[in-house]
Design a protein around this motif. Structure first.
Motif, mmCIF file in Angstrom:
data_model
loop_
_atom_site.group_PDB
_atom_site.id
_atom_site.type_symbol
_atom_site.label_atom_id
_atom_site.label_comp_id
_atom_site.label_asym_id
_atom_site.label_seq_id
_atom_site.Cartn_x
_atom_site.Cartn_y
_atom_site.Cartn_z
ATOM 1 N N ALA A 127 91.450 28.045 16.485
ATOM 2 C CA ALA A 127 91.461 27.821 15.043
ATOM 3 C C ALA A 127 91.887 26.397 14.721
ATOM 4 C CB ALA A 127 92.414 28.811 14.372
ATOM 5 N N ALA A 128 91.580 25.979 13.507
ATOM 6 C CA ALA A 128 92.041 24.698 12.966
ATOM 7 C C ALA A 128 92.411 24.945 11.511
ATOM 8 C CB ALA A 128 90.966 23.633 13.073
ATOM 9 N N GLY A 129 93.618 24.533 11.129
ATOM 10 C CA GLY A 129 94.061 24.741 9.750
ATOM 11 C C GLY A 129 94.097 26.208 9.367
ATOM 12 N N GLY A 130 94.371 27.085 10.326
ATOM 13 C CA GLY A 130 94.442 28.515 10.055
ATOM 14 C C GLY A 130 93.091 29.210 9.996
ATOM 15 N N LYS A 131 91.997 28.467 10.177
ATOM 16 C CA LYS A 131 90.653 29.044 10.094
ATOM 17 C C LYS A 131 90.052 29.161 11.495
ATOM 18 C CE LYS A 131 86.051 28.137 8.367
ATOM 19 N NZ LYS A 131 85.105 27.106 8.063
ATOM 20 N N ALA A 132 89.579 30.365 11.840
ATOM 21 C CA ALA A 132 88.923 30.571 13.135
ATOM 22 C C ALA A 132 87.646 29.736 13.197
ATOM 23 C CB ALA A 132 88.597 32.047 13.334
ATOM 24 N N LEU A 133 87.417 29.117 14.339
ATOM 25 C CA LEU A 133 86.244 28.263 14.508
ATOM 26 C C LEU A 133 85.172 28.982 15.323
ATOM 27 C CD1 LEU A 133 88.030 24.886 15.281
ATOM 28 C CD2 LEU A 133 87.213 25.748 13.078
ATOM 29 N N THR A 134 83.924 28.702 14.994
ATOM 30 C CA THR A 134 82.798 29.261 15.742
ATOM 31 C C THR A 134 82.731 28.568 17.091
ATOM 32 O OG1 THR A 134 81.595 29.674 13.702
ATOM 33 C CG2 THR A 134 80.300 29.611 15.736
#
Length: 196
Positions: free
Chosen positions: A142-149
């Motif tokens: 994740a980056a900034g709390g957002k899961a990345l593809t």
């Protein structure tokens, strides 16, 4: 008259030979000692391959917290990766090495059936792990709390960034993972019996 006929035949033979030689495609030099076709010098690399004045290299700094479970023979970890884009390009994705996937069930390692590598001093690297099935499980990227593809390609993983990363930009990744420790080694790790 016979000499004139022979001269004409000789000329025809010479013409046909020269024409056939001219039409043949050149044969590529496959000698291991042939001159290498190297790119010309630039501001990034000199003709010798040394870094030039505009040379750049990406940077990744890691803080890793890991635990070793000797009973389950697994390693579990979390990490923070600070990635700095030193390139002149804006990035949409980055590549991450996930070398433990050499033992994943769908690994190309098992398809190729490669023989072991033998090194000086008696060390041997068996690509198959002698039948061990493992691989890494990425629990979070994740980056900034957002899961990345992300997409795994064997021992490489492409991670799509949440937005363009410009030159001199940076991003922090939060990652969680675990993997079983191979019993016969796998490059730089392994276990002997119950010893990890």
């Amino acid at each position: 008259m016979r000499n004139a006929e022979l001269k004409g035949a000789d000329r025809m033979l010479l013409f046909l030979t020269a024409t056939s030689l001219a039409l043949q495609a050149p044969v590529a030099d496959t000698s291991p000692f042939r001159a290498l076709a190297l790119p010309p010098a630039s501001r990034v690399r000199s003709a010798s391959g040394a870094p030039g004045p505009d040379y750049w290299q990406q940077r990744a700094d890691y803080v890793i917290h890991a635990t070793l479970d000797t009973a389950a023979q697994t390693i579990r970890g979390t990490e923070r990766i600070h990635y700095a884009n030193h390139s002149p390009d804006t990035l949409a994705f980055v590549w991450v090495q996930i070398e433990q996937n050499i033992f994943a069930p769908n690994s190309i390692t098992y398809v190729l059936n490669q023989p072991p590598l033998h090194f000086a001093g008696g060390a041997v690297f068996d690509f198959t792990g002698k039948g061990f099935i493992g691989g890494i499980t990425i629990e979070r990227f994740a980056a900034g709390g957002k899961a990345l593809t992300r997409t795994e390609y064997g021992t490489m993983m492409r991670v799509e960034l949440p937005g363009p990363l410009p030159p001199r930009g940076a991003i922090d990744f939060d990652v969680a993972w675990h993997f079983p420790v191979p019993p016969y080694g796998g490059g730089r790790m392994g276990r002997i019996g119950t010893r990890l």
